[in-house]
Structures are given as structure tokens and as C-alpha cells.
Design an enzyme around this catalytic site. Structure first.
Site, short mmCIF file in Angstrom:
data_model
loop_
_atom_site.label_atom_id
_atom_site.label_comp_id
_atom_site.label_asym_id
_atom_site.label_seq_id
_atom_site.Cartn_x
_atom_site.Cartn_y
_atom_site.Cartn_z
N ASP A 17 30.71 -30.68 1.97
CA ASP A 17 31.69 -31.69 2.34
C ASP A 17 31.31 -32.27 3.71
OD1 ASP A 17 33.03 -30.26 4.63
OD2 ASP A 17 33.56 -28.83 3.08
N HIS A 55 22.59 -27.06 3.08
CA HIS A 55 22.66 -27.01 1.62
C HIS A 55 22.91 -28.39 1.00
CE1 HIS A 55 23.60 -22.39 1.48
NE2 HIS A 55 22.34 -22.65 1.75
N SER A 57 30.55 -15.76 3.63
CA SER A 57 30.65 -14.44 2.99
C SER A 57 29.46 -13.55 3.33
CB SER A 57 30.76 -14.59 1.48
OG SER A 57 29.59 -15.22 0.99
N GLU A 105 38.25 -11.40 6.79
CA GLU A 105 37.84 -9.99 6.69
C GLU A 105 36.39 -9.92 7.13
OE1 GLU A 105 38.39 -9.47 2.48
OE2 GLU A 105 36.54 -10.53 2.03
C1 BJW Z 1 38.02 -17.69 5.49
C2 BJW Z 1 39.13 -18.44 5.17
C3 BJW Z 1 39.85 -18.91 6.25
C4 BJW Z 1 38.30 -17.87 3.34
N1 BJW Z 1 39.44 -18.65 7.50
N2 BJW Z 1 37.62 -17.43 6.72
C5 BJW Z 1 17.53 -11.28 -2.95
C6 BJW Z 1 17.68 -10.97 -1.60
C7 BJW Z 1 17.76 -11.97 -0.64
C8 BJW Z 1 17.70 -13.30 -1.01
C9 BJW Z 1 17.56 -13.60 -2.33
C10 BJW Z 1 17.47 -12.60 -3.30
N3 BJW Z 1 17.33 -13.20 -4.50
C11 BJW Z 1 17.36 -14.55 -4.33
C12 BJW Z 1 17.49 -14.81 -3.00
C13 BJW Z 1 17.56 -16.14 -2.34
C14 BJW Z 1 18.87 -16.84 -2.65
C15 BJW Z 1 20.05 -15.91 -2.35
O1 BJW Z 1 20.50 -15.78 -1.23
N4 BJW Z 1 20.59 -15.27 -3.36
C16 BJW Z 1 21.68 -14.32 -3.15
C17 BJW Z 1 22.75 -14.55 -4.21
C18 BJW Z 1 21.12 -12.92 -3.14
N5 BJW Z 1 18.90 -17.99 -1.77
C19 BJW Z 1 18.34 -19.14 -2.10
O2 BJW Z 1 17.83 -19.33 -3.20
C20 BJW Z 1 18.32 -20.22 -1.05
N6 BJW Z 1 16.98 -20.65 -0.89
C21 BJW Z 1 16.02 -19.84 -0.44
O3 BJW Z 1 16.23 -18.67 -0.17
O4 BJW Z 1 14.79 -20.46 -0.29
C22 BJW Z 1 13.69 -19.64 0.13
C23 BJW Z 1 13.65 -19.33 1.60
C24 BJW Z 1 13.07 -18.16 2.03
C25 BJW Z 1 13.01 -17.87 3.38
C26 BJW Z 1 13.51 -18.75 4.32
C27 BJW Z 1 14.06 -19.91 3.88
C28 BJW Z 1 14.15 -20.19 2.52
C29 BJW Z 1 19.17 -21.40 -1.46
C30 BJW Z 1 20.62 -21.07 -1.49
C31 BJW Z 1 21.44 -22.23 -2.04
C32 BJW Z 1 22.92 -21.90 -2.09
N7 BJW Z 1 23.58 -22.93 -2.77
C33 BJW Z 1 25.06 -22.85 -2.90
C34 BJW Z 1 25.53 -23.91 -3.94
C35 BJW Z 1 25.15 -25.30 -3.57
C36 BJW Z 1 26.13 -25.97 -2.65
C37 BJW Z 1 27.43 -26.30 -3.33
O5 BJW Z 1 27.51 -26.47 -4.55
O6 BJW Z 1 28.44 -26.42 -2.58
O7 BJW Z 1 25.67 -23.02 -1.63
S1 BJW Z 1 25.66 -21.27 -3.46
C38 BJW Z 1 27.12 -21.31 -2.53
O8 BJW Z 1 27.11 -20.15 -1.65
C39 BJW Z 1 27.03 -22.56 -1.64
C40 BJW Z 1 27.44 -22.00 -0.31
O9 BJW Z 1 26.95 -22.83 0.74
C41 BJW Z 1 26.88 -20.61 -0.32
C42 BJW Z 1 27.54 -19.66 0.63
O10 BJW Z 1 28.89 -19.48 0.33
P1 BJW Z 1 29.91 -19.25 1.51
O11 BJW Z 1 30.03 -20.48 2.32
O12 BJW Z 1 29.59 -18.00 2.21
O13 BJW Z 1 31.28 -19.16 0.70
P2 BJW Z 1 31.97 -17.91 0.01
O14 BJW Z 1 32.98 -18.42 -0.95
O15 BJW Z 1 31.00 -16.96 -0.53
O16 BJW Z 1 32.72 -17.17 1.22
C43 BJW Z 1 33.78 -17.76 1.92
C44 BJW Z 1 34.15 -16.84 3.07
O17 BJW Z 1 35.18 -17.46 3.83
C45 BJW Z 1 34.70 -15.48 2.63
O18 BJW Z 1 34.07 -14.46 3.40
C46 BJW Z 1 36.19 -15.54 2.96
O19 BJW Z 1 36.73 -14.30 3.38
C47 BJW Z 1 36.18 -16.53 4.11
N8 BJW Z 1 37.41 -17.30 4.23
N9 BJW Z 1 39.22 -18.49 3.76
C48 BJW Z 1 38.32 -17.86 7.67
N10 BJW Z 1 40.98 -19.63 6.03
#
Ligand code: BJW
Length: 232
Positions: free
Chosen positions: A91, A106, A174, A200
Site C-alpha cells: 500500500d 516488495h 511477523s 506480541e
Molecule cells: C501489529 C498490529 C498492530 C498486527 N500494531 N503490530 C527458508 C529459510 C529462509 C528463507 C527462505 C526459505 N525458503 C524460502 C525462503 C525465501 C522466502 C521466505 O522468506 N520464505 C519464508 C516463508 C520461509 N523469501 C523470498 O522468497 C523473498 N525473496 C528472496 O528471498 O529472494 C532471495 C534473496 C536471498 C538473499 C537476499 C535477498 C534475496 C521474497 C519474499 C516475497 C514476500 N511476498 C509477500 C507477498 C507479496 C506482497 C503482497 O501481496 O502484499 O509479501 S508474502 C507477505 O509476507 C507479504 C509481506 O510483505 C510479507 C511479510 O508479512 P508481514 O508484513 O510480516 O505480515 P504478517 O501478517 O505476517 O505479520 C503482521 C504482524 O503485525 C504480526 O506479527 C502481528 O502481530 C503484527 N500486528 N496488528 C502492531 N495494530
């Protein structure tokens, strides 16, 4: 000069009304991540993916920045130093809230990307599978979003900011998705004070020196007021 680097995730936009990903009723409870957030999912069913992002784009157009977004803009405007916001969010609530130095690692809902030539342009509110690229004319338009398995944007510049940070704050992440989840370790290694803002402790919470637990709309403005008062 103080440098504050802030990483934001879906939690900062939750109180504006945008769903997070991993909550029990969040986006990943409603959609299979493999279907809507991977290049393979897009290749299998482009309409499903384009419709998912069309709906997200429409939702994002209905919401406004909250007190946490606005507080970060105030910090940037009033701090005698540099503030960089690195956001995982697609956003534009930071920009609407007044932040100027924002890096979208992202991608962005408002962007379109050509899968054939990498040209990027402003997305229409409603994209359709097979939309033509305005640069090369290939029917290869896709949302300008970084999916799993793809390289996030501006990685070199992001790491340069992390190693220069005096303070690194993560808000509403997260800690499950890399490379962003690894930023706290990088900043800490380089000597930054690290603070986590969340409801948390996150999956990487044990790596932060300080925790502010509670809704970002309260904890972030309080912290910004403290930082600015201490530096006056
Ligand atoms: C509050 C609140 C309030 C609520 N106040 N807090 C094994 C080990 C390690 C890595 C990997 C692995 N296998 C694969 C990978 C790599 C992979 C990865 O990480 N996978 C994991 C699942 C393990 N990553 C990738 O593929 C990335 N690319 C990559 O690694 O390239 C190679 C590279 C290597 C080395 C260096 C550099 C690069 C790409 C990742 C792309 C993620 N895409 C997404 C979707 C697209 C965007 C979209 O549609 O919007 O991005 S996934 C989704 O998760 C989105 C988000 O940006 C991302 C993170 O989520 P976020 O923001 O943390 O949200 P939530 O919902 O998970 O958490 C919200 C938090 O807020 C919670 O904690 C709540 O408690 C809190 N909260 N209300 C304060 N009011």
C-alpha cells in the site's frame, strides 16, 4: 547526525483497515500463498492472481493512514537526522501519511510490471491478464509485486542503510519472511539500537534489544514524541 531506519510490515496498516497476512482471519487464511504470491501461481492461473491484486488495490484505495504512519512522517520532518522507511507493504499509506524517504522492497499495488521486458508503469485500478506492456507491447503485464522466490527490490541500497543505522525499528512485522526478517541481525551487528513494535513478540523478537508491545497507532506516536523530546 542520527540515522533511524524503520522496517514496516502489515501490522502498521492493520489499524487503517487492511488485513495482515498471517492472522487467523488474514489473507493467507483466505488464499493459498502458492496460488497468489508466486510466479508459478501466476503462470498457472493469471486471472486468479490479477483478481486478487485488483481486490487488494480497491481495498487500499478506501483506507487512510493511521497515527503510526503519520508519526513516522513527523519523525522524518522534525528529526535533526535521517529517517528511512523500508516497507514490505504494497500500500502507499506511508506516502499518504507524509513520509518522503520510503523504499518498497516488495513492490506496490499501484505499479504494473512487464514480465517480458521489466518495464514498470502505473497500474490501472483494474488490470486484466494479458494486458499489453506500453513499452514492448508484449501481452505480459503483471502486478509489480515481489512474490516468493523473487528478489526484493533495492537490496544493495537497503543493506547500505542498515549498516549505517544508529537505530533500527521494526513495526508490525511477523519475522517470518526473509530477507526482511534478517534485517535486525544485520543492523545489530553494525551497532544499531534495535526496537520492535508489535502486539506480541515476532518470530525474530529475541534479536531486538527493546520491545514496545501494543497497537502501533499508540506505541509509535509515543516513541516518536520521546525521540524528538530527547533530541531537542
Ligand atoms: C501489529 C498490529 C498492530 C498486527 N500494531 N503490530 C527458508 C529459510 C529462509 C528463507 C527462505 C526459505 N525458503 C524460502 C525462503 C525465501 C522466502 C521466505 O522468506 N520464505 C519464508 C516463508 C520461509 N523469501 C523470498 O522468497 C523473498 N525473496 C528472496 O528471498 O529472494 C532471495 C534473496 C536471498 C538473499 C537476499 C535477498 C534475496 C521474497 C519474499 C516475497 C514476500 N511476498 C509477500 C507477498 C507479496 C506482497 C503482497 O501481496 O502484499 O509479501 S508474502 C507477505 O509476507 C507479504 C509481506 O510483505 C510479507 C511479510 O508479512 P508481514 O508484513 O510480516 O505480515 P504478517 O501478517 O505476517 O505479520 C503482521 C504482524 O503485525 C504480526 O506479527 C502481528 O502481530 C503484527 N500486528 N496488528 C502492531 N495494530
Amino acid at each position: 547526525m542520527t540515522k533511524i531506519v524503520i522496517l514496516t510490515g502489515a501490522g502498521i496498516s492493520a489499524e487503517s483497515g487492511l488485513e495482515t497476512f498471517r492472522a487467523s482471519d488474514g489473507l493467507w487464511a483466505q488464499h493459498r500463498v502458492e496460488d497468489v504470491a508466486t510466479p508459478e501461481g501466476f503462470a498457472r492461473n493469471p486471472k486468479l492472481v490479477v483478481d486478487f491484486y485488483n481486490a487488494r488495490r480497491a481495498q487500499a484505495a478506501e483506507v487512510s493512514p493511521n497515527a503510526a504512519h503519520r508519526a513516522l512522517a513527523r519523525l522524518e520532518a522534525e528529526l535533526d537526522g535521517e529517517v528511512v522507511v523500508i516497507t514490505q507493504n504494497v500500500d502507499d499509506l506511508h506516502e499518504q501519511g507524509g513520509s518522503r524517504q520510503v523504499m518498497h522492497m516488495h513492490g506496490a499495488l499501484k505499479g504494473a510490471l512487464c514480465a517480458a521486458c521489466d518495464h514498470r508503469w502505473p497500474a490501472p485500478m483494474v488490470m486484466a491478464p494479458g494486458d499489453a506492456c506500453p513499452a514492448c507491447n508484449a501481452p505480459a503485464a503483471r502486478p509489480d509485486i515481489v512474490w516468493f522466490g523473487e528478489m526484493p527490490y533495492q537490496m544493495d541500497a537497503l543493506f547500505d542503510h542498515l549498516v549505517e543505522a544508529d537505530v533500527f525499528a521494526a513495526i508490525g512485522i511477523s519475522g517470518n519472511v526473509y530477507p526482511a526478517a534478517g534485517f535486525v541481525a544485520e543492523a545489530r551487528r553494525a551497532g544499531a539500537h534495535t526496537i520492535e513494535f508489535n502486539l506480541e513478540r515476532s518470530a525474530v523478537g529475541n534479536q531486538f534489544a527493546e520491545h514496545r508491545i501494543g497497537p502501533a497507532s499508540q506505541t509509535v506516536p509515543e516513541w516518536v514524541a520521546e525521540v524528538l523530546a530527547a533530541r531537542r
